[in-house]
Write an enzyme that holds these catalytic residues in place. Structure first.
Site, PDB file in Angstrom:
ATOM      1  CG  HIS A   1       5.039   1.915  -3.014  1.00 26.76           C
ATOM      2  ND1 HIS A   1       6.257   1.355  -2.745  1.00 26.76           N
ATOM      3  CD2 HIS A   1       4.171   0.889  -3.071  1.00 26.76           C
ATOM      4  CE1 HIS A   1       6.139   0.046  -2.628  1.00 26.76           C
ATOM      5  NE2 HIS A   1       4.876  -0.271  -2.832  1.00 26.76           N
TER       6      HIS A   1
ATOM      7  CB  SER B   1       8.964  -3.733  -1.835  1.00 29.78           C
ATOM      8  OG  SER B   1       8.025  -2.693  -1.910  1.00 29.78           O
TER       9      SER B   1
ATOM     10  CG  HIS C   1       9.387   1.255  -4.740  1.00 26.80           C
ATOM     11  ND1 HIS C   1       8.508   1.633  -5.725  1.00 26.80           N
ATOM     12  CD2 HIS C   1       9.056  -0.020  -4.423  1.00 26.80           C
ATOM     13  CE1 HIS C   1       7.705   0.629  -6.003  1.00 26.80           C
ATOM     14  NE2 HIS C   1       8.006  -0.387  -5.226  1.00 26.80           N
TER      15      HIS C   1
ATOM     16  CD  GLN D   1      -0.902  -9.641  -0.973  1.00 28.82           C
ATOM     17  OE1 GLN D   1      -1.872  -9.001  -0.558  1.00 28.82           O
ATOM     18  NE2 GLN D   1      -0.084  -9.158  -1.889  1.00 28.82           N
TER      19      GLN D   1
ATOM     20  N   GLY E   1       4.178  -1.464   2.111  1.00 27.35           N
ATOM     21  CA  GLY E   1       5.320  -0.762   2.695  1.00 27.35           C
ATOM     22  C   GLY E   1       6.602  -0.959   1.905  1.00 27.35           C
ATOM     23  CB  ALA E   2       9.569  -1.995   1.534  1.00 28.49           C
TER      24      ALA E   2
HETATM   25  P1  AMP Z   1       2.942  -3.298  -3.046  1.00 32.32           P
HETATM   26  O1  AMP Z   1       3.439  -2.546  -1.853  1.00 32.32           O
HETATM   27  O2  AMP Z   1       4.017  -4.020  -3.786  1.00 32.32           O
HETATM   28  O3  AMP Z   1       1.738  -4.153  -2.724  1.00 32.32           O
HETATM   29  O4  AMP Z   1       2.428  -2.193  -4.050  1.00 32.32           O
HETATM   30  C1  AMP Z   1       1.436  -1.266  -3.688  1.00 32.32           C
HETATM   31  C2  AMP Z   1       0.897  -0.629  -4.936  1.00 32.32           C
HETATM   32  O5  AMP Z   1       1.945   0.041  -5.628  1.00 32.32           O
HETATM   33  C3  AMP Z   1       0.321  -1.676  -5.918  1.00 32.32           C
HETATM   34  O6  AMP Z   1      -0.861  -1.148  -6.510  1.00 32.32           O
HETATM   35  C4  AMP Z   1       1.431  -1.824  -6.921  1.00 32.32           C
HETATM   36  O7  AMP Z   1       0.978  -2.219  -8.201  1.00 32.32           O
HETATM   37  C5  AMP Z   1       1.977  -0.401  -6.966  1.00 32.32           C
HETATM   38  N1  AMP Z   1       3.349  -0.421  -7.467  1.00 32.32           N
HETATM   39  C6  AMP Z   1       4.387  -1.164  -7.003  1.00 32.32           C
HETATM   40  N2  AMP Z   1       5.481  -0.965  -7.756  1.00 32.32           N
HETATM   41  C7  AMP Z   1       5.125  -0.088  -8.730  1.00 32.32           C
HETATM   42  C8  AMP Z   1       5.811   0.507  -9.820  1.00 32.32           C
HETATM   43  N3  AMP Z   1       7.086   0.234 -10.095  1.00 32.32           N
HETATM   44  N4  AMP Z   1       5.123   1.347 -10.622  1.00 32.32           N
HETATM   45  C9  AMP Z   1       3.816   1.628 -10.381  1.00 32.32           C
HETATM   46  N5  AMP Z   1       3.114   1.107  -9.369  1.00 32.32           N
HETATM   47  C10 AMP Z   1       3.750   0.257  -8.550  1.00 32.32           C
END
Ligand code: AMP
Length: 279
Positions: free
Chosen positions: A34, A185, A31, A58, A28-29
């Protein structure tokens, strides 16, 4: 857009959905990083499933978990703008874990022993536990992960193969802010001052890349260490260049001909990571 709170109701619904099904797991959160993954999933699949779940196992640091940003209402609005057909899974912790909230123990072939795995004990066992649960339970044809978390992507590919899951894992390039900062995020937790400094992670990776073929890796490490020592308000946690498949550190005495640079740094209590192909 349909929101599901339990995996049981979602599994039932998915049994009537048209394949291929693409899944984008998130915490979530949301951007633009995502959203790029979600847009790609929409293009490449007939049905798309997004999970929004801050996975407690995690987080090795309780404060990090407590402070992790959450904006479910805005997240849903952003998802709706992309497509009204998207399915969203927003479970409570016990829907994923039952009453015992702990990681399973996966063989991760040592990929979890370096960098983020070494610094954040148990982190990747937690990631593997929740991702294996999603892939086994929802059996998506495709699952999308960002190269922002490159080590995570490698580990998910590894468990997907070793558990013989049928999903195709798709890695997506890092989405950056104008100044090069990898979107995350956690960036909204930065003060204005810290936000300015945060672009130093990417700057350091670029300095490394432009010198990588010219000087031995050992000297490159010194260059990057000095770069951070000359900065205030930002502290280097680690900088490493590793083989992108094994995550083994490259030879110290040789210039880099192939490898990926990984960096982690603290701005106050906020820890950011980034990585860049050095070739
Ligand atoms: P998270 O919500 O941080 O667990 O991220 C969810 C998915 O989005 C994960 O596969 C992250 O690697 C991907 N993600 C997060 N930030 C980025 C970014 N700046 N560029 C590409 N993928 C991202």
């Amino acid at each position: 857009m349909k929101v599901f709170k339990t995996s049981q109701s979602l599994v039932e619904y998915l049994s009537n959905e048209t394949r291929p099904i693409g899944m984008v797991p998130t915490m979530g959160a949301l951007h633009s990083g995502h959203l790029t993954l979600i847009e790609r999933a929409v293009k490449e699949n007939k049905s798309v499933l997004i999970s929004i779940f801050v996975n407690p196992t995690q987080f090795n640091d309780k404060n990090d978990l407590v402070n992790y940003p959450s904006s479910v209402v805005e997240d849903l609005l952003q998802i709706k703008k992309i497509s009204k057909k998207i399915l969203v899974y927003i479970p409570k912790v016990n829907d994923v874990y039952g009453n015992i909230v702990e990681s399973k123990s996966f063989d991760l072939a040592g990929l979890d022993q370096v960098m983020e795995g070494e610094k954040r004990s148990g982190h990747f066992q937690g990631v593997a536990t929740v991702v294996a649960y999603f892939l086994k339970t929802f059996t998506p044809d495709h699952a999308y992960f960002g190269e922002k978390d490159f080590q995570q992507l490698l580990i998910i590919n590894y468990i997907n193969r070793s558990l013989n899951l049928k999903t195709k894992i798709i890695g997506c390039p890092i989405v950056r802010e104008k100044d090069g900062l990898a979107m995350s995020s956690r960036n909204i937790l930065l003060t204005a001052d810290q936000r300015k400094k945060a672009s130093k992670l990417f700057e350091a990776l670029q300095i490394a890349k432009s010198n990588a073929k010219r000087i031995p890796y050992r000297s490159l490490k010194t260059t990057i260490n000095s770069f951070f020592e000359s900065q205030d308000k930002i502290t280097l946690d680690y900088f490493m260049i590793v083989d992108p498949n094994t995550l083994k550190e490259i030879h110290l005495d040789q210039p880099v001909d192939r490898g990926r640079g990984f960096i982690a740094a603290y701005l106050g209590k906020i820890r950011l990571i980034d990585n860049l192909d050095m070739s």
